[in-house]
Write an enzyme that holds these catalytic residues in place. Structure first.
Site, PDB file in Angstrom:
ATOM      1  N   LYS A 169       0.820  -1.203   0.000  1.00 48.74           N
ATOM      2  CA  LYS A 169       0.000   0.000   0.000  1.00 48.74           C
ATOM      3  C   LYS A 169       0.865   1.268   0.000  1.00 48.74           C
ATOM      4  O   LYS A 169       2.082   1.203   0.139  1.00 48.74           O
ATOM      5  CB  LYS A 169      -0.936  -0.023   1.219  1.00 48.74           C
ATOM      6  CG  LYS A 169      -1.998  -1.147   1.151  1.00 48.74           C
ATOM      7  CD  LYS A 169      -2.912  -1.047  -0.062  1.00 48.74           C
ATOM      8  CE  LYS A 169      -4.269  -1.702   0.091  1.00 48.74           C
ATOM      9  NZ  LYS A 169      -4.313  -3.159   0.010  1.00 48.74           N
TER      10      LYS A 169
HETATM   11  C1  LIG Z   1      -5.617  -3.917   0.763  1.00 42.95           C
HETATM   12  C2  LIG Z   1      -7.075  -3.715   0.834  1.00 42.95           C
HETATM   13  C3  LIG Z   1      -7.822  -4.132   1.939  1.00 42.95           C
HETATM   14  C4  LIG Z   1      -7.262  -4.964   3.039  1.00 42.95           C
HETATM   15  O1  LIG Z   1      -6.117  -4.509   3.626  1.00 42.95           O
HETATM   16  P1  LIG Z   1      -5.074  -5.529   4.334  1.00 42.95           P
HETATM   17  O2  LIG Z   1      -4.233  -4.609   5.135  1.00 42.95           O
HETATM   18  O3  LIG Z   1      -4.303  -6.200   3.232  1.00 42.95           O
HETATM   19  O4  LIG Z   1      -5.852  -6.477   5.154  1.00 42.95           O
HETATM   20  C5  LIG Z   1      -9.168  -3.813   1.979  1.00 42.95           C
HETATM   21  N1  LIG Z   1      -9.769  -3.151   0.977  1.00 42.95           N
HETATM   22  C6  LIG Z   1      -9.082  -2.766  -0.125  1.00 42.95           C
HETATM   23  C7  LIG Z   1      -9.801  -1.998  -1.184  1.00 42.95           C
HETATM   24  C8  LIG Z   1      -7.726  -3.058  -0.240  1.00 42.95           C
HETATM   25  O5  LIG Z   1      -7.066  -2.701  -1.343  1.00 42.95           O
END
Ligand SMILES: *Cc1c(COP(=O)(O)O)cnc(C)c1O
Length: 392
Positions: free
Chosen positions: A186
Site C-alpha cells: 500500500k
Molecule cells: C488492501 C485492501 C484491503 C485490506 O487490507 P489488508 O491490510 O491487506 O488487510 C481492503 N480493501 C481494499 C480496497 C484493499 O485494497
C-alpha cells in the site's frame, strides 16, 4: 504505489527505538517502555494529517473493516451495498459480521454508481461500503446524500486511497467511518497494519475496545480493566507502528512523487492514442496517484494490449481476470466456502450472492487496464516511450 520502495534510516531508527527502549505491546507496561508509544503516536499523526476527530490503528486493513462494521452496528441479516470490483476483504468483513453483501454496479469512476445503488436498496439495507478503488474517489457527494436520504451509514474503504482527497477533505474522513491499509504494497506500509478514522466518538470508542477483547483502556492496570463488549485481537504491535510513524511523515512526498510520475505516463498515453478514455475522477487534484487507469475501445484490444505490456515488462493489472479483485472469480463467496456455519441468513437459504446483472460492470472491467505507479523508476522516459509505442 508502495511505501516499501522508500524505507530508510527513519524507519530503522523508529523500529530500533522500540527494541532498545520501548515495549512491543501497545498498551500499558508504562514502566518498561520509557515513554515510547508508537501506536499512539501513529494515531495522533493520522488524525492530525487527515484532519479527523479519531484514528485507531489495528493489525490490517481487513481488521479495520471488520472493526468498522462492528462499531457501526452491522450484524446478522443486515444488507451492505458494495461494488463487485474491490479487494476480497471488503466482502469478507461484511460476511463475517453476519451481514449480506449486496452488489451494485460500478461506473467509469471504478467505484459504485449512485443510480445503481438506488436499484438495490431494500428495507434491510443498513450501510454502503464505498470503496475508493485504485487511489481515487467515488462519487462521494451524491452517495453521501443518498445515504442520508435513506438513513444508511456510509463506510469509506480508503485502503487503496490514503492521502487522496475530495474537495479538500481527506478520503476516509467524509463518511461515517473510514478505513486505511498499511500492508506491504500500500501507499504507506507498517509491514501489516490498518486504521479506522471517524468523527463519531461512539464509533471510535467501540472500535478501540473491539480490537482488544473489549478492554476499556481506562487506567494503568490492564488486568483490572472491565470488558463492556465482546471483542477480538486486532491490535497493532509497536514494531509495526514504529514503521508507520516513519512512513506517515513521508506520505505527502510519496503522493507528490506518485502524481508526478503518473502525469508523465498519462501524458504519454494521451498523446499516443486519442481513443483511450481515462478513469473518471471527481476531483483530479484529490487523486493519490497510485494507479493510472484507462479503458481500451474493446475487450479484444484490451487483452492484446495487456499481452504486449507483459512482453515489454511494463507492470500492469487486468483486474477483470484477476482472482482477488473482481467478482467473476469469487466463487468461494458464491459457494459459501466456509466449514463453520455463519450467521448470515444467506447461509441458510444457500442463495447466491451475485444475483445482480453485472453486464454494466463487466463491460467496464473487461476494457480496463491499470498501470501501477512507482516512486522510483530506472528510466521513466523509457517506460513512457514503450507505453506510447504499444498504445499507438
Ligand atoms: C488492501 C485492501 C484491503 C485490506 O487490507 P489488508 O491490510 O491487506 O488487510 C481492503 N480493501 C481494499 C480496497 C484493499 O485494497
Amino acid at each position: 504505489m508502495p511505501g516499501f520502495e522508500w524505507i530508510d534510516e527513519k524507519e530503522k531508527e523508529s523500529v530500533l527505538e522500540v527494541l532498545d527502549k520501548g515495549f512491543i505491546f501497545r498498551y500499558n507496561f508504562d514502566g518498561a517502555r520509557h515513554d515510547v508509544w508508537k501506536a499512539k503516536e501513529l494515531e495522533n499523526k493520522i488524525s492530525k494529517k487527515m484532519n479527523v476527530g479519531y484514528a485507531h490503528v489495528v493489525s490490517s486493513g481487513t481488521a479495520a473493516l471488520t472493526c468498522a462494521f462492528n462499531s457501526i452496528g452491522i450484524g446478522e441479516g443486515d444488507e451492505v451495498i458494495v461494488a463487485p470490483f474491490t479487494f476480497v476483504a471488503s466482502i469478507e468483513a461484511i460476511l463475517l459480521a453476519g451481514a449480506i453483501p449486496v452488489y451494485a454496479n460500478i461506473d467509469k469512476s471504478l467505484c459504485l454508481n449512485v443510480d445503481e445503488i438506488k436499484k438495490v436498496i431494500t428495507p434491510k439495507t443498513k450501510a454502503i461500503n464505498l470503496v475508493h478503488m485504485c487511489g481515487s474517489m467515488g462519487d462521494i457527494d451524491a452517495i453521501s446524500a443518498l445515504a442520508k436520504e435513506h438513513n444508511l451509514l456510509l463506510v469509506e474503504d480508503a485502503c487503496q486511497a490514503i492521502g487522496g482527497s475530495y474537495k479538500g477533505k481527506k478520503l476516509g474522513t467524509i463518511g461515517d467511518i473510514g478505513t486505511y491499509s498499511f500492508d506491504s504494497v500500500k501507499t504507506i506500509t507498517c509491514g501489516e497494519g490498518g486504521a479506522i478514522v471517524t468523527n463519531n466518538e461512539d464509533f471510535y470508542e467501540y472500535a478501540h475496545k473491539y480490537s482488544d477483547h473489549g478492554h476499556d483502556h481506562i487506567g494503568a492496570d490492564r488486568g483490572a480493566e472491565s470488558h463492556p463488549l465482546i471483542g477480538y485481537n486486532f491490535r497493532m504491535s509497536e514494531l509495526n507502528a514504529a514503521l508507520g510513524v516513519a512512513q506517515i511523515d513521508k506520505l505527502d512526498d510519496i503522493i507528490s512523487t506518485q502524481k508526478k510520475n503518473k502525469s508523465i505516463l498519462k501524458e504519454s498515453v494521451k498523446k499516443a492514442n486519442n481513443k483511450i478514455i481515462f478513469r473518471k475522477l471527481y476531483d483530479e487534484d484529490g487523486d493519490n496517484g497510485s494507479f493510472l487507469c484507462f479503458f481500451m475501445p474493446s475487450a479484444k484490444e484490451t487483452e492484446d494490449t495487456v499481452k504486449a505490456l507483459g512482453e515489454n515488462k511494463i507492470p500492469c493489472a487486468y483486474w477483470y481476470n484477476n482472482n482477488w479483485h473482481y467478482i467473476k472469480k469469487w466463487e468461494h463467496f458464491d459457494n459459501l466456502a466456509s466449514k463453520s456455519k455463519l450467521s448470515s441468513p444467506l447461509y441458510e437459504n444457500n442463495k447466491k450472492y451475485n444475483s445482480l446483472d453485472l453486464k454494466v460492470s463487466d463491460d467496464i472491467m473487461s476494457c480496463l487496464i491499470t498501470i501501477p505507479i512507482f516512486l522510483k523508476y530506472e528510466n521513466i522516459e523509457d517506460v513512457a516511450n514503450k507505453l506510447a509505442n504499444i498504445l499507438s
